[in-house]
Scaffold this motif. Structure first.
Motif, short mmCIF file in Angstrom:
data_model
loop_
_atom_site.label_atom_id
_atom_site.label_comp_id
_atom_site.label_asym_id
_atom_site.label_seq_id
_atom_site.Cartn_x
_atom_site.Cartn_y
_atom_site.Cartn_z
N UNK A 121 0.81 -1.08 -0.07
CA UNK A 121 -0.10 -0.06 0.13
C UNK A 121 1.02 1.24 0.17
N UNK A 122 1.18 1.91 -1.28
CA UNK A 122 2.14 2.95 -1.13
C UNK A 122 1.63 4.15 -0.46
N UNK A 123 2.38 4.76 0.14
CA UNK A 123 1.95 5.79 1.19
C UNK A 123 2.68 7.21 0.73
N UNK A 124 2.00 8.10 0.33
CA UNK A 124 2.33 9.18 -0.37
C UNK A 124 2.42 10.53 0.52
N UNK A 125 3.39 11.11 0.59
CA UNK A 125 3.42 12.32 1.67
C UNK A 125 2.45 13.29 0.90
N UNK A 126 1.78 13.98 1.98
CA UNK A 126 0.82 14.81 1.42
C UNK A 126 0.82 16.17 2.25
N UNK A 127 1.02 17.32 1.70
CA UNK A 127 0.83 18.73 2.25
C UNK A 127 -0.38 19.49 1.95
N UNK A 128 -0.91 20.50 2.58
CA UNK A 128 -1.85 21.28 2.43
C UNK A 128 -1.45 22.58 2.47
N UNK A 129 -1.63 23.22 1.25
CA UNK A 129 -1.28 24.85 1.09
C UNK A 129 -2.04 25.49 2.03
N UNK A 130 -1.51 25.76 3.50
CA UNK A 130 -2.57 26.29 4.48
C UNK A 130 -2.83 27.85 4.09
N UNK A 131 -2.00 28.41 3.43
CA UNK A 131 -2.31 29.83 3.11
C UNK A 131 -3.37 29.95 2.45
N UNK A 132 -3.69 29.16 1.29
CA UNK A 132 -4.60 29.28 0.44
C UNK A 132 -5.79 28.45 0.72
N UNK A 463 4.76 27.80 5.82
CA UNK A 463 3.56 28.02 5.13
C UNK A 463 2.64 27.01 4.66
N UNK A 464 3.12 25.67 5.28
CA UNK A 464 2.51 24.26 5.00
C UNK A 464 2.17 23.40 6.06
N UNK A 465 0.82 22.79 5.78
CA UNK A 465 0.47 21.75 6.85
C UNK A 465 0.63 20.40 6.20
N UNK A 466 1.45 19.72 6.71
CA UNK A 466 1.77 18.15 6.43
C UNK A 466 0.93 17.48 7.39
N UNK A 467 0.07 16.45 6.49
CA UNK A 467 -0.89 15.58 6.90
C UNK A 467 -0.43 13.94 7.06
N UNK A 468 0.75 13.99 6.81
CA UNK A 468 1.35 12.58 6.99
C UNK A 468 1.32 11.84 5.70
N UNK A 469 0.55 10.66 5.63
CA UNK A 469 0.69 9.81 4.30
C UNK A 469 -0.71 9.64 3.80
N UNK A 470 -0.78 9.73 2.40
CA UNK A 470 -2.05 9.61 1.85
C UNK A 470 -2.10 8.31 0.90
N UNK A 471 -2.85 7.53 1.20
CA UNK A 471 -2.67 6.12 0.87
C UNK A 471 -4.30 5.97 0.02
N UNK A 472 -4.05 6.09 -1.30
CA UNK A 472 -5.08 5.87 -2.30
C UNK A 472 -5.66 4.43 -2.68
N UNK A 473 -4.81 3.53 -2.19
CA UNK A 473 -5.21 2.28 -2.61
C UNK A 473 -5.96 1.82 -1.29
N UNK A 474 -6.19 2.49 -0.36
CA UNK A 474 -7.26 2.25 0.54
C UNK A 474 -8.26 3.22 0.89
N UNK A 475 -9.41 2.97 -0.03
CA UNK A 475 -10.47 3.97 -0.11
C UNK A 475 -10.69 4.84 1.44
N UNK A 476 -10.72 4.03 2.38
CA UNK A 476 -11.17 4.84 3.73
C UNK A 476 -9.85 5.78 4.18
#
Length: 553
Positions: A121-132, A463-476
Motif C-alpha cells: 500500500x504505497x504511502x504518499x506524503x501529502x501537504x496542504x497549502x495552508x495559506x490558500x 506556510x504548509x501543513x503536512x498531514x502524513x501519508x495519503x494512501x489511495x489504494x485504501x478508500x477509507x
C-alpha cells in the motif's frame, strides 16, 4: 546491511554542505553524524544562517535496513509492508524537514520510509497549502457544530458514540511493539505496522447542502492558551477578488437601483459584530506558555475577523468569534512543548495520558493493561527533534509540541505536532471518546491549519501543513485529499504535484511517478539500501567515494 558503517565522505550535498561522518556503534546499525556547522545553506551552514548548526548540533541516526516485510495495517497482507527504518538519537529540525520532503516520517524516535515501488500500500506524503486553504461544506458543518455546542450546548442527533472510520486502523497503535532499551532494539520491534501514525480517522459529513442560517455573531471566544491568527499583509486571502482588474460602474438612472458611487450599506449585524469584537480585544490578552500576544497582533486579528461581504468564510471566521455571556461551555487551546518537556507539559502529563488510554481502549479496543505510560511516552512524547529558536522563527520556537484542547477545564483532545522550518507536521491525534460527536479529528485538523497560518505571521517560510501519508489504494484513507489545495510528493523525483493531477494516475496504478519531466530527479542514486537516506540530501557521489561504497556491498 544494518551492521555496516556508512563510508566517510560518501555522501555530500550538492552545495558542499551536509557532510556525514560515520562510526561503528555496538555492532548494530550505522550511526550517521551530520557535520556540525555544515548545513544546507553551505558556508555558514545553517538554515537561513541561523538554524540548528549555529549551535554546533548534529543529527545522529542508526540505520536498521528494510529487507524484510511486515504486516500491513491497511490491506492486512502479512508480509507486504516494506520500509526503510532508522532510530534517530537526535535530529535538527532542518534535517527532519529535509527527510519528510523525501518521504520519511517519524513515530516517536523511529523514522521510516516506505519502499514505494515494493510495498503493498504505497504511502504518499501529502501537504496542504495552508495559506490558500478554503473550507469545504463538510468542514464548515464541523466548525458550526462546535460553535453551537460551545454557545448553546447543542449536541448533534443521530451521531454514533464511536467514530465509524476508526476501527480499521486498530493496527496503527504505535505502542504495539515490545521495547527494550533504545540501544538494543531489533528492526522487527521497531518497524511500524505500515499504518500512518498521524491518522485522524473520522468520517466527514457528505456534502448534502449547507444550511442557510447565519452563524450566530457571538459563538466562539478566542482561546486564552493559544496565539491568535491574523492574515499577513502580503498574503492573499482566500476568496479575495483580484486587484488587477478594475470594474467601472455607470451611475444609475434616477429612481433605478443603488448609487454605486457611494460606499455600500453595511448590515447592522456586521456593525454590532465588529463593535463587540473590538470591545472584547480591549479587555483581553492571550498567552502561549506565558508570553503575551502583542497589541498589534490583536489589531491584525480584528481586521481579519471583520465580515467580508460575498466572500467565502475562512476557518478564522468560525473560530475567532466572541461567545455570548451565557455560553454553555468554554473551549481553550494550549500549545505546550513536549520535547524537552516544559513545566506545563509535565503538569498535565497524567491527565493527557488518561485521555490517550481511554481513546485506545474505546476506539481501538485495547485491553486496560496495554496502553502503558511507557508506551505512551515513547511514541507520543519522546522526539528526536531538538528545540530550536531563530530570530525570524515562530515565538514558540521549532520542535515537538502537544496542542491540548481544554473544554470546561479538562483535556478532551491532544494533537501531537512538529513545528519545522517550512511546515507544521501532524503526528497523531487522540481524544476523549465521550466527545466523538464533535468530529474532533476534522476539527483539530482545521485548527492546525489555522495554527500554521498563525505561525506564518512570525515565520514567513512556514506556510504548509503536512498531514502524513495519503494512501489511495485504501478508500477509507482518501479523506486527506479533501483538504484543498494539497500536493502529493512524487516518489521518484521528490517534486510536489497538485493532487488533482495525481488522482487520475492513481486510479490506474497504486504506484505512480507523478512528475513526468524526464530530467527531474537527476540527483538520486541507487547505492544500496541507504539510497532513500542519501537521496534526502540530493547526494552527489564522487567516483572515488562510489568505489568505496561499492566495496561495502
Amino acid at each position: 546491511m544494518a551492521g555496516r558503517p556508512f563510508p566517510v565522505g560518501a555522501a555530500r550535498s550538492e552545495d558542499g554542505g551536509g557532510r556525514f561522518r560515520a562510526s561503528r556503534r555496538g555492532g548494530q546499525g550505522a550511526v550517521l553524524r551530520r557535520a556540525a556547522g555544515l548545513g544546507r545553506g553551505g558556508g555558514g551552514g545553517c538554515h537561513r544562517g541561523e538554524m540548528a548548526a549555529a549551535g554546533g548540533s548534529a543529527s545522529i541516526v542508526e540505520y536498521f535496513g528494510g529487507e524484510d516485510g511486515y504486516r500491513c495495517g491497511y490491506c492486512k497482507n502479512e508480509t507486504g509492508n516494506l520500509s526503510h527504518g532508522m532510530w534517530a538519537h537526535s535530529m535538527t529540525v532542518q534535517d527532519y524537514q529535509d527527510l519528510i520532503d523525501r518521504g520519511w516520517r517519524r513515530s516517536g524516535k523511529y523514522v521510516y520510509k516506505p519502499i514505494m515501488n515494493q510495498t503493498c500500500c504505497p504511502q504518499y506524503t501529502i501537504r496542504c497549502q495552508a495559506l490558500r486553504f478554503q473550507t469545504s461544506k463538510s468542514h464548515k458543518k464541523v466548525l458550526k457544530k462546535m460553535l453551537k455546542f460551545i454557545s448553546k450546548g447543542d449536541v448533534s442527533k443521530g451521531v454514533s458514540e464511536e467514530e465509524p472510520m476508526d476501527s480499521h486502523i486498530e493496527d496503527a497503535v504505535t505502542c504495539d511493539f515490545a521495547y527494550k532499551s533504545e540501544s538494543h532494539v531489533s528492526q522487527s520491534e521497531l518497524t511500524p505496522l505500515g499504518v500512518d501514525h498521524t491518522e485522524r480517522v473520522e468520517n466527514e459529513d457528505k456534502d448534502i447542502g449547507e444550511t442557510k442560517e447565519e452563524v450566530n455573531a457571538q459563538q466562539v471566544e478566542p482561546e486564552a492558551g493559544s496565539l491568535q491568527i491574523c492574515a499577513h499583509k502580503d498574503t492573499t486571502v482566500p476568496g479575495e477578488p483580484s486587484h488587477s482588474a478594475k470594474i467601472v460602474h455607470a451611475p444609475p438612472k434616477p429612481g433605478k437601483g443603488a448609487d454605486l458611487s457611494k460606499p455600500p450599506c453595511r448590515k447592522a449585524k456586521d456593525i454590532r459584530k465588529e463593535r463587540k469584537l473590538q470591545k472584547l480585544l480591549q479587555n483581553q490578552t492571550c498567552t502561549f506558555e506565558g508570553s503575551e500576544l502583542q497589541a498589534g497582533d490583536q489589531v491584525c486579528l480584528l481586521q481579519n475577523s471583520k465580515s467580508k461581504t460575498n466572500q467565502p468564510k475562512t476557518i478564522e471566521d468560525f473560530v475567532f468569534v466572541p461567545l455570548p455571556d451565557d455560553a454553555q461551555h468554554k473551549l481553550e487551546v494550549r500549545v505546550v512543548r513536549s520535547s524537552p518537556p516544559s513545566s506545563q507539559f509535565k503538569a498535565t502529563f497524567q491527565e493527557s495520558y488518561q485521555v490517550y488510554k481511554r481513546y485506545q481502549m474505546v476506539i481501538h479496543k485495547d485491553p486496560p493493561d496495554k496502553p502503558t505510560i511507557n508506551q505512551f511516552t515513547r511514541f507520543l512524547c519522546n522526539s528526536p527533534l531538538e528545540a530550536e529558536n531563530a530570530p525570524n522563527g515562530p515565538e514558540c520556537g521549532y520542535g515537538s509540541f502537544h496542542q491540548q484542547y481544554w473544554l470546561d477545564g479538562k483535556i478532551i483532545a491532544v494533537g501531537v505536532i512538529d513545528i519545522l522550518p517550512y511546515c507544521v507536521s501532524s503526528v497523531y491525534l487522540y481524544y476523549d471518546p465521550d466527545y466523538s460527536f464533535l468530529s474532533l479529528g476534522v476539527y483539530s485538523a482545521l485548527r492546525e491549519i489555522a495554527f500554521t497560518r498563525q505561525l506564518h505571521e512570525k515565520a514567513p517560510d512556514l506556510c504548509f501543513y503536512y498531514m502524513g501519508f495519503y494512501i489511495h489504494s485504501c478508500p477509507k484513507m482518501r479523506y486527506k485529499g479533501q483538504y484543498r489545495p494539497s500536493d502529493l510528493l512524487c516518489p521518484e523525483t521528490y517534486v510536489w504535484t497538485p493532487i488533482e493531477q495525481c488522482l487520475p494516475l492513481l486510479e490506474h496504478s497504486k504506484y505512480c511517478r507523478f512528475n513526468q519531466d524526464v530530467k527531474a530527479g537527476k540527483f538520486t542514486n541507487n547505492y544500496g539500501p541507504l539510497n532513500c537516506l542519501s537521496c534526502s540530501y540530493k547526494v552527489l557521489v564522487s567516483s572515488a567515494a562510489e568505489a568505496l561504497w561499492k566495496s561495502y556491498l
